[in-house]
Scaffold this motif. Sequence first.
Motif, mmCIF file in Angstrom:
data_model
loop_
_atom_site.group_PDB
_atom_site.id
_atom_site.type_symbol
_atom_site.label_atom_id
_atom_site.label_comp_id
_atom_site.label_asym_id
_atom_site.label_seq_id
_atom_site.Cartn_x
_atom_site.Cartn_y
_atom_site.Cartn_z
ATOM 1 N N UNK A 29 0.813 -1.214 0.000
ATOM 2 C CA UNK A 29 0.000 0.000 0.000
ATOM 3 C C UNK A 29 0.845 1.262 0.000
ATOM 4 N N UNK A 30 2.145 1.112 0.253
ATOM 5 C CA UNK A 30 3.015 2.285 0.289
ATOM 6 C C UNK A 30 4.348 1.920 -0.344
ATOM 7 N N UNK A 31 5.206 2.936 -0.497
ATOM 8 C CA UNK A 31 6.517 2.684 -1.092
ATOM 9 C C UNK A 31 7.326 1.757 -0.200
ATOM 10 N N UNK A 32 7.979 0.781 -0.821
ATOM 11 C CA UNK A 32 8.871 -0.110 -0.084
ATOM 12 C C UNK A 32 10.202 0.594 0.161
ATOM 13 N N UNK A 33 10.879 0.169 1.224
ATOM 14 C CA UNK A 33 12.168 0.780 1.556
ATOM 15 C C UNK A 33 13.260 -0.290 1.638
ATOM 16 N N UNK A 34 14.456 0.105 1.203
ATOM 17 C CA UNK A 34 15.636 -0.745 1.334
ATOM 18 C C UNK A 34 16.689 0.059 2.088
ATOM 19 N N UNK A 35 16.998 -0.361 3.318
ATOM 20 C CA UNK A 35 17.969 0.347 4.146
ATOM 21 C C UNK A 35 17.670 1.839 4.235
ATOM 22 N N UNK A 36 16.379 2.169 4.380
ATOM 23 C CA UNK A 36 15.985 3.567 4.550
ATOM 24 C C UNK A 36 15.732 4.320 3.252
ATOM 25 N N UNK A 37 16.055 3.698 2.100
ATOM 26 C CA UNK A 37 15.824 4.351 0.808
ATOM 27 C C UNK A 37 14.530 3.826 0.185
#
Length: 388
Positions: A371-379
Amino acid sequence: MDKKDIAGIRRQFKLDNDLLKISDIFNVYIMKETTDIYHHQSQTFEMLDRDQQELFMNNFKKVLTGQLDEKLFELKFQREAEDHSQLILHKGLLSSEVEDWKAEMLKMTEKIISDNPYEKDVVISFIRAEYLKPTKRRNDEAEESERDAVYSNPFILCSINKTEEPKKEIQFDYVEKEFKYKIEVDPVIDLKNPMSGFLFPCITEGTSDINHVLYSAGKANEPDYRFIEDVLNGEEVMTAKEDKAVFEEVIKDVVGDQMNPSTLANVYGEINRVVEENEDDEPPKLDYKDVERVLTQSGEQVDSEKVKTAFQRVTQEDAYELKASSIVPKYKSKSIKINTKVANISISPQDLQYVKQVNNKGKRYIMIEVEEDAEIDGFKMLPEVFGE
């Protein structure tokens, strides 16, 4: 006993607690690689100094720590057995004389060490105690105290602990100004990691059940079947891990080894519903008819006879029942693993409905609806058009 009963008695193992009265402690020292009793000693628990009492209290608490059907197992006694442990323990529990209590615990010790030499010296500790449980909850406005009426439950608890070799050290003597080699000769009893133990009788909602004993394994899902059957004379048990494996094997037998993630989520959700609806009752069990119903309600068309046959093939029994809690333990916090060569993904059972395996241009992908943007190590990940 359920987890509330076990937690209730475990919480009582603390100093200066008037709801737990430990009368006697009996320690038996067993030399390694032998089946001989080297020494035994009985004491009134109150005669130990407070530091010793606290060490043992923490040890007994450890014996009663762990998940049911993983580390703790409620055993029903076998109907017939030679030198039945149920009789030995019951006689020990009712003994009015310390010498009689010791004699019965020595019989249990002989059963524990018979044909079973340990790799290290071990200490077997028995206590007999009384657990007092208030019959009602605290009411600050009532004149009667919650402790004016209690359930009284005498019990025996056993803890088996290995010993550690004494340390060898180099010390510096400030006075003589020299280095000295020091070796302790006395072994140390490892009270922090009991190898196994048991509680007799089981205590359920303030009522003693002398037909059951609570067995504690040293490690989760690794019960000692010799101890269960030969020492405690308990009936055979299945661990939660084994129950889960049976369930998975039955499902594969019935519907194959391929299943839609949303269907699997429905299966876990339906079983979890059964667990939650019976949370205050006896833990629910699933036979082949229940598994058939769960699969049908989850969207699978299954044949009743095929489910029954799968149960019999996997369990080698005609009327086997699975504990529902073994299949979906800690449902909301449990992680289901999705394994691929590229990465392993962990996801909660209820979120499996958002996972799909799709084919695109000859390649397979794991797709997870978010439902929202996924994050990788805070990005935040940049969205891409699928297929480009």
